[in-house]
Design a protein around this motif. Sequence first.
Motif, PDB file in Angstrom:
ATOM      1  N   GLY A 137     -17.548  -4.888 -12.828  1.00  9.86           N
ATOM      2  CA  GLY A 137     -16.161  -5.345 -12.755  1.00  9.86           C
ATOM      3  C   GLY A 137     -16.085  -6.470 -11.775  1.00  9.86           C
ATOM      4  O   GLY A 137     -17.118  -6.944 -11.287  1.00  9.86           O
ATOM      5  N   CYS A 138     -14.837  -6.930 -11.440  1.00  8.33           N
ATOM      6  CA  CYS A 138     -14.769  -8.081 -10.572  1.00  8.33           C
ATOM      7  C   CYS A 138     -15.303  -7.754  -9.188  1.00  8.33           C
ATOM      8  O   CYS A 138     -15.699  -8.632  -8.444  1.00  8.33           O
ATOM      9  CB  CYS A 138     -13.373  -8.676 -10.519  1.00  8.33           C
ATOM     10  SG  CYS A 138     -12.051  -7.520 -10.317  1.00  8.33           S
ATOM     11  N   ALA A 139     -15.371  -6.442  -8.843  1.00  6.21           N
ATOM     12  CA  ALA A 139     -15.891  -6.074  -7.538  1.00  6.21           C
ATOM     13  C   ALA A 139     -17.419  -6.049  -7.547  1.00  6.21           C
ATOM     14  O   ALA A 139     -18.046  -5.897  -6.516  1.00  6.21           O
ATOM     15  CB  ALA A 139     -15.336  -4.728  -7.114  1.00  6.21           C
ATOM     16  N   MET A 146      -4.369 -12.717  -8.781  1.00  7.61           N
ATOM     17  CA  MET A 146      -4.378 -11.721  -9.843  1.00  7.61           C
ATOM     18  C   MET A 146      -5.544 -11.980 -10.798  1.00  7.61           C
ATOM     19  O   MET A 146      -6.163 -13.041 -10.772  1.00  7.61           O
ATOM     20  CB  MET A 146      -3.058 -11.761 -10.587  1.00  7.61           C
ATOM     21  CG  MET A 146      -2.829 -13.044 -11.327  1.00  7.61           C
ATOM     22  SD  MET A 146      -1.216 -13.091 -12.058  1.00  7.61           S
ATOM     23  CE  MET A 146      -0.196 -13.621 -10.699  1.00  7.61           C
ATOM     24  N   CYS A 147      -5.822 -10.987 -11.645  1.00  8.88           N
ATOM     25  CA  CYS A 147      -6.897 -11.114 -12.632  1.00  8.88           C
ATOM     26  C   CYS A 147      -6.618 -12.341 -13.503  1.00  8.88           C
ATOM     27  O   CYS A 147      -5.525 -12.496 -14.036  1.00  8.88           O
ATOM     28  CB  CYS A 147      -6.901  -9.844 -13.468  1.00  8.88           C
ATOM     29  SG  CYS A 147      -7.835  -9.986 -14.978  1.00  8.88           S
ATOM     30  N   PRO A 148      -7.596 -13.236 -13.673  1.00  6.96           N
ATOM     31  CA  PRO A 148      -7.344 -14.452 -14.450  1.00  6.96           C
ATOM     32  C   PRO A 148      -6.811 -14.179 -15.860  1.00  6.96           C
ATOM     33  O   PRO A 148      -6.009 -14.948 -16.376  1.00  6.96           O
ATOM     34  CB  PRO A 148      -8.713 -15.121 -14.509  1.00  6.96           C
ATOM     35  CG  PRO A 148      -9.419 -14.624 -13.298  1.00  6.96           C
ATOM     36  CD  PRO A 148      -8.941 -13.229 -13.075  1.00  6.96           C
ATOM     37  N   CYS A 184      -8.994   0.347 -16.101  1.00  5.75           N
ATOM     38  CA  CYS A 184      -8.355  -0.029 -14.838  1.00  5.75           C
ATOM     39  C   CYS A 184      -7.845  -1.478 -14.914  1.00  5.75           C
ATOM     40  O   CYS A 184      -6.756  -1.790 -14.421  1.00  5.75           O
ATOM     41  CB  CYS A 184      -9.306   0.162 -13.665  1.00  5.75           C
ATOM     42  SG  CYS A 184     -10.899  -0.581 -13.938  1.00  5.75           S
ATOM     43  N   CYS A 185      -8.615  -2.345 -15.571  1.00  2.00           N
ATOM     44  CA  CYS A 185      -8.176  -3.741 -15.710  1.00  2.00           C
ATOM     45  C   CYS A 185      -6.918  -3.792 -16.579  1.00  2.00           C
ATOM     46  O   CYS A 185      -5.959  -4.501 -16.262  1.00  2.00           O
ATOM     47  CB  CYS A 185      -9.259  -4.587 -16.376  1.00  2.00           C
ATOM     48  SG  CYS A 185     -10.879  -4.430 -15.637  1.00  2.00           S
ATOM     49  N   VAL A 186      -6.952  -3.030 -17.671  1.00  2.06           N
ATOM     50  CA  VAL A 186      -5.822  -3.050 -18.605  1.00  2.06           C
ATOM     51  C   VAL A 186      -4.579  -2.476 -17.935  1.00  2.06           C
ATOM     52  O   VAL A 186      -3.463  -2.974 -18.114  1.00  2.06           O
ATOM     53  CB  VAL A 186      -6.182  -2.274 -19.898  1.00  2.06           C
ATOM     54  CG1 VAL A 186      -4.981  -2.142 -20.808  1.00  2.06           C
ATOM     55  CG2 VAL A 186      -7.308  -2.996 -20.614  1.00  2.06           C
ATOM     56  N   ASN A 238     -11.017 -10.394 -24.883  1.00  4.72           N
ATOM     57  CA  ASN A 238     -12.128  -9.675 -24.259  1.00  4.72           C
ATOM     58  C   ASN A 238     -12.038  -9.860 -22.752  1.00  4.72           C
ATOM     59  O   ASN A 238     -12.089 -11.002 -22.270  1.00  4.72           O
ATOM     60  CB  ASN A 238     -13.462 -10.285 -24.718  1.00  4.72           C
ATOM     61  CG  ASN A 238     -14.168  -9.469 -25.779  1.00  4.72           C
ATOM     62  OD1 ASN A 238     -13.756  -8.353 -26.103  1.00  4.72           O
ATOM     63  ND2 ASN A 238     -15.244 -10.027 -26.319  1.00  4.72           N
ATOM     64  N   LEU A 239     -11.926  -8.789 -21.998  1.00  2.00           N
ATOM     65  CA  LEU A 239     -11.939  -8.899 -20.535  1.00  2.00           C
ATOM     66  C   LEU A 239     -13.405  -8.902 -20.061  1.00  2.00           C
ATOM     67  O   LEU A 239     -14.313  -9.081 -20.870  1.00  2.00           O
ATOM     68  CB  LEU A 239     -11.134  -7.758 -19.928  1.00  2.00           C
ATOM     69  CG  LEU A 239      -9.667  -7.679 -20.387  1.00  2.00           C
ATOM     70  CD1 LEU A 239      -8.967  -6.503 -19.737  1.00  2.00           C
ATOM     71  CD2 LEU A 239      -8.928  -8.967 -20.056  1.00  2.00           C
ATOM     72  N   CYS A 240     -13.602  -8.672 -18.766  1.00  3.39           N
ATOM     73  CA  CYS A 240     -14.948  -8.879 -18.196  1.00  3.39           C
ATOM     74  C   CYS A 240     -16.039  -8.054 -18.877  1.00  3.39           C
ATOM     75  O   CYS A 240     -17.064  -8.596 -19.300  1.00  3.39           O
ATOM     76  CB  CYS A 240     -14.931  -8.527 -16.705  1.00  3.39           C
ATOM     77  SG  CYS A 240     -14.221  -9.843 -15.711  1.00  3.39           S
ATOM     78  N   VAL A 241     -15.856  -6.733 -18.980  1.00  2.50           N
ATOM     79  CA  VAL A 241     -16.962  -5.891 -19.452  1.00  2.50           C
ATOM     80  C   VAL A 241     -17.321  -6.174 -20.914  1.00  2.50           C
ATOM     81  O   VAL A 241     -18.496  -6.397 -21.224  1.00  2.50           O
ATOM     82  CB  VAL A 241     -16.651  -4.396 -19.184  1.00  2.50           C
ATOM     83  CG1 VAL A 241     -17.672  -3.498 -19.877  1.00  2.50           C
ATOM     84  CG2 VAL A 241     -16.647  -4.145 -17.685  1.00  2.50           C
TER      85      VAL A 241
HETATM   86  S1  SF4 Z   1     -10.819  -8.195 -16.317  1.00  4.03           S
HETATM   87 FE1  SF4 Z   1     -10.989  -6.560 -14.819  1.00  4.03          FE
HETATM   88  S2  SF4 Z   1     -12.985  -6.860 -13.846  1.00  4.03           S
HETATM   89 FE2  SF4 Z   1     -12.412  -8.798 -14.864  1.00  4.03          FE
HETATM   90  S3  SF4 Z   1     -11.362 -10.054 -13.287  1.00  4.03           S
HETATM   91 FE3  SF4 Z   1      -9.811  -8.930 -14.452  1.00  4.03          FE
HETATM   92  S4  SF4 Z   1      -9.462  -7.043 -13.227  1.00  4.03           S
HETATM   93 FE4  SF4 Z   1     -11.422  -7.926 -12.552  1.00  4.03          FE
END
Ligand code: SF4
Length: 519
Positions: free
Chosen positions: A27-29, A70-72, A95-97, A152-155
Motif C-alpha cells: 500500500g502507500c505505506a 489525500m490519495c491521488p 481500506c483505500c476504498v 485500478n488503485l495501487c494493489v
Molecule cells: S490507492 Fe490506497 S495504497 Fe494507493 S495511494 Fe491511495 S490510499 Fe494509498
Amino acid sequence: MERIIPIQPAAAEPSAAAITPSADGLGCASGKDAMQQAALAAGKGDVLAQYAADYPLHPDTGPHDQPQSMCPAFGSLRVGLRMRRTATILSGSACCVYGLTFTSHFYGARRSVGYVPFNSESLVTGKLFEDIRDSVYDQADPAQYDAIVIINLCVPTASGVPLQLLPKEINGVRIIGIDVPGFGVPTHAEAKDVLAGAMLRYAREEAQSGPVAAPRQTRSDKPTITLLGEMFPADPAGIAQMIAPMGLAVGTVVPTREWRELYAALDCDAVAAIHPFYTASIREFQAAGRTVVGSAPVGVDGTHDWLGAIGAATGVSAEKIDAARNATLAAIRGVLSQQKINGRITLSGYEGSELLVGRLLVECGADLRYVGSACPATPWNEHDAQWLRAKGVHVQMRASLEQDLAAVREWQPNLAVGTTPVVQAAKQACIPSLYFTNLISARPLMGVAGAGSLIQVINGAIGNQARFDSMKEFFGGVGQGDEAGVWNEVPRHFPAFRADVKRMNEKAKKKRKAEEMGG
Ligand code: SF4
C-alpha cells in the motif's frame, strides 16, 4: 525469553523475476519502490512510463515517497462522480476504498461508488479481473449510463490487473478502465487529468469515426474557448464577459459534467489551460488540432497578457483585443486602487492554481515571499512562474511539505495560506492561516470578481493576529507535546521514568541491530 524477529535488509535492486505477481499487502505505506517494481514485473511498464513522462517529478525533491495529501486516486474518482449518467467503480484494497468513498461523500458526491472487492486468491489467480468484467456487464445499462469508469488503485495496478482487456463498449455503454496508482500519479490534481484525458481520447476517436450526439445546450454561433480545469462556478461566466468584445464565447469546461460535452469541448477554436497540469487532456486537444493557451485572466497583468494570447490563438484583430482589454482592465484597476493587502504571505497548495493565486496576491499589494505547488512545472504555467520570480517571489514547483513548512519558518509571514499540515503548523506558531483548498480555490479568481473577493478574505484573516496573540497568552504552553489531551489534573513530569524508558529503548535498538548483523 522475549525474542526479537530480525529485520532482513531488502535487496537494493530486486530483479523482476524475484517479485511474486501478487502485490497483496502492499500500500502507500509500503514505499513507492516496492509497488513500482511489482507493477513493472506485472506488465504495467507502459502505463508507468507514460505517467512518468506526463507527470514528471522534481529531480531533487520527489515530490513524495508516500502521499502527503489525500490519495491521488480521489482526483479521478471525483471527475467520474461529477458526471451525469456515469458509473464509477473502484478496484483496490478495502481500506483505500473506504477512505476514497468517505472523502467523496464528504465533498458531496451524492452518487454511489461501485467497488469490486478482492482477496489474495482472487488477485493471484486472475479471478479479480473476471469479477470486474462481470460487474461491468451487470452495470452496462444504456438506459442509465453513457459510460462506466473502472479505476485500478495501487494493489490491482501493481498486480497487473489488465483493465485494457475489458470490452471498449457493452450495449452502447462506453467502458473506460484506468490505472491510478499512488506510486505513478503524484497528486490528486494530476489524477483528474488521467480520467479527463482517457475520456477525451475516447470521445475524439468516436468523433473521428462518425456522427456523435449534439450537446444538451445549443452551441454558440461564435468561436468558442474550452476552459481546462475545475474552477469556481462564477469564473467561466466572468471569462465569457471578458472575451465577448473579441467576438468569442466560453464553450465547455473540462472535466465535463456529461459525456456529450466532451465532443463540444473538442469542437472549440482554442483551449485555455487555466489549470496547467492537464497534460494528457492537452495531448488530446492538440491531436484534434486545437491551439492551447496557458495562464489565466488574473489581475491586471495576467488579464492583459491572457486576452492577448487568446486573441492571437483565435486570429482576432488587434482592435478587438484592445477593446476587450479596455473593458476589463480599467475595472480591475478600480478594485485594486480601492483596497490593498498589507502583509507578508507564504502560499502553498496541491490544486495547481497556486501560481495564479500568487499573481493576484502580488497585484493586490501583498508582500508574497513563497509559492509552493505540489504540481509540476509545465509550459502552461511557465509564464506565471517567470512573472512571479521577476517580482522576487520564490516559486517552488513539486514542493514537498518540508519545503512549505521551511518557507513559513523562514519568512514568518503575517498569513500562511496552505494545505492542512501547513495551516496546522502555522497556527501552532501563532501565525494566522487559511486553507488553500477550502477557502482560496473555492472563490472567484478571474477578472474583477477575483481581485475583490481575494482582498476581503486575506485582509480578514491577517486581521486575526490579535486573537491568536490573546489565545497564546491565555493558553501559554498548556496542552503541548506529551501534555496534549484531556487531563483531570495538571500533568506532572516524571523525569526519572522518562530517562528509564529512553535507556530501555536504546538497549532494545542495539540488541536488534546486533541480531540483524548476526543474521
Ligand atoms: S490507492 Fe490506497 S495504497 Fe494507493 S495511494 Fe491511495 S490510499 Fe494509498
